[in-house]
Design an enzyme around this catalytic site. Sequence first.
Site, PDB file in Angstrom:
ATOM      1  N   PRO A 166      33.184  43.940  44.873  1.00  0.00           N
ATOM      2  CA  PRO A 166      34.366  43.068  44.894  1.00  0.00           C
ATOM      3  C   PRO A 166      34.200  41.934  45.900  1.00  0.00           C
ATOM      4  O   PRO A 166      34.907  41.846  46.916  1.00  0.00           O
ATOM      5  CB  PRO A 166      35.483  44.030  45.291  1.00  0.00           C
ATOM      6  CG  PRO A 166      34.808  45.037  46.171  1.00  0.00           C
ATOM      7  CD  PRO A 166      33.420  45.213  45.584  1.00  0.00           C
ATOM      8  N   LYS A 167      33.288  41.017  45.618  1.00  0.00           N
ATOM      9  CA  LYS A 167      32.903  39.987  46.574  1.00  0.00           C
ATOM     10  C   LYS A 167      33.724  38.712  46.399  1.00  0.00           C
ATOM     11  O   LYS A 167      33.948  38.252  45.281  1.00  0.00           O
ATOM     12  CB  LYS A 167      31.413  39.660  46.430  1.00  0.00           C
ATOM     13  CG  LYS A 167      30.498  40.835  46.751  1.00  0.00           C
ATOM     14  CD  LYS A 167      29.046  40.424  46.774  1.00  0.00           C
ATOM     15  CE  LYS A 167      28.150  41.588  47.151  1.00  0.00           C
ATOM     16  NZ  LYS A 167      26.757  41.184  47.392  1.00  0.00           N
ATOM     17  N   LYS A 168      34.148  38.168  47.544  1.00  0.00           N
ATOM     18  CA  LYS A 168      34.805  36.874  47.608  1.00  0.00           C
ATOM     19  C   LYS A 168      34.084  36.029  48.652  1.00  0.00           C
ATOM     20  O   LYS A 168      33.365  36.555  49.498  1.00  0.00           O
ATOM     21  CB  LYS A 168      36.281  37.014  48.003  1.00  0.00           C
ATOM     22  CG  LYS A 168      37.121  37.783  47.003  1.00  0.00           C
ATOM     23  CD  LYS A 168      38.565  37.927  47.471  1.00  0.00           C
ATOM     24  CE  LYS A 168      39.310  36.611  47.519  1.00  0.00           C
ATOM     25  NZ  LYS A 168      40.761  36.804  47.818  1.00  0.00           N
ATOM     26  N   ARG A 206      28.876  40.602  41.784  1.00  0.00           N
ATOM     27  CA  ARG A 206      30.020  40.748  40.885  1.00  0.00           C
ATOM     28  C   ARG A 206      29.583  40.954  39.436  1.00  0.00           C
ATOM     29  O   ARG A 206      30.125  41.797  38.722  1.00  0.00           O
ATOM     30  CB  ARG A 206      30.929  39.518  40.979  1.00  0.00           C
ATOM     31  CG  ARG A 206      31.662  39.359  42.306  1.00  0.00           C
ATOM     32  CD  ARG A 206      32.539  38.121  42.309  1.00  0.00           C
ATOM     33  NE  ARG A 206      33.615  38.252  41.344  1.00  0.00           N
ATOM     34  CZ  ARG A 206      34.851  38.675  41.626  1.00  0.00           C
ATOM     35  NH1 ARG A 206      35.153  39.014  42.862  1.00  0.00           N
ATOM     36  NH2 ARG A 206      35.773  38.761  40.697  1.00  0.00           N
TER      37      ARG A 206
END
Length: 247
Positions: free
Chosen positions: A116-118, A110
């Site tokens: 777009p890492k969660k 990120r």
Amino acid sequence: MKIDVANIAKNLNTPLTAPAYPLPPYQFINREYLNIVYRTDVEALRAAVPEPLEIVDPLVRFEVMWMPDVSGLGAYTEAGQVIPVRFDGEDGDYVHSMYVDNFPAIASGRELTAYPKKLGAPKLYVDSDTLVGTLDYGSLRVATATMGYKHFEMDKEAAKSEICRPNFMVKIATDYQGNLRICDLVRTQITDIEVKGAWSGPARLQLFEHALAPLADLPVLEVVSASHILTDLTLNAAQPVYNYLMA
């Protein structure tokens, strides 16, 4: 060593005495992909893909990646969706969503790039004669992918072209008042890669509704293709290609 002004400025992240992740580049050994390309609703794609990217076909690639040996980051698994797009005449993939089980990989992805890492709980494993990829968000299952294990050998150059397409992402950063400071479309591409094996086979994909992991907003209408690819590679840095603040 004293943490003086000069040494502070040499750090990419905090805590200063135990940074969340080391300096890139990051090298991946035996990075393993399960990719399932499926047809989806074009109106749903229009609601997901930002301008000035153009939708090429109403397709999505759901991918699960097991990375057992990553320099500086350790071992982790990642899953998400990418969408075929075109920008300035070049075909590539818009990285729509990524769910990862390793904090250094989330933070570096990120902060240094724009992935777009969660936080999520993906898995990739062999169940008898089936390659299985799953994604849980919290305690709930949001995706299950299955593929026949190594049914057909795949051309390595075709596999390479599948995972070495340019990736486009949106990089966002704010100032101390919460105003946008950076809002760019960025591009990156894997160029240093060895495909060690590649296979195709029959596949299926199920996506389940979730408010905060809305993969099912891009519904599966038809599975188009599937691949299982084993690689060694190094990730490249991203470069800005479009400034939304100047548009």
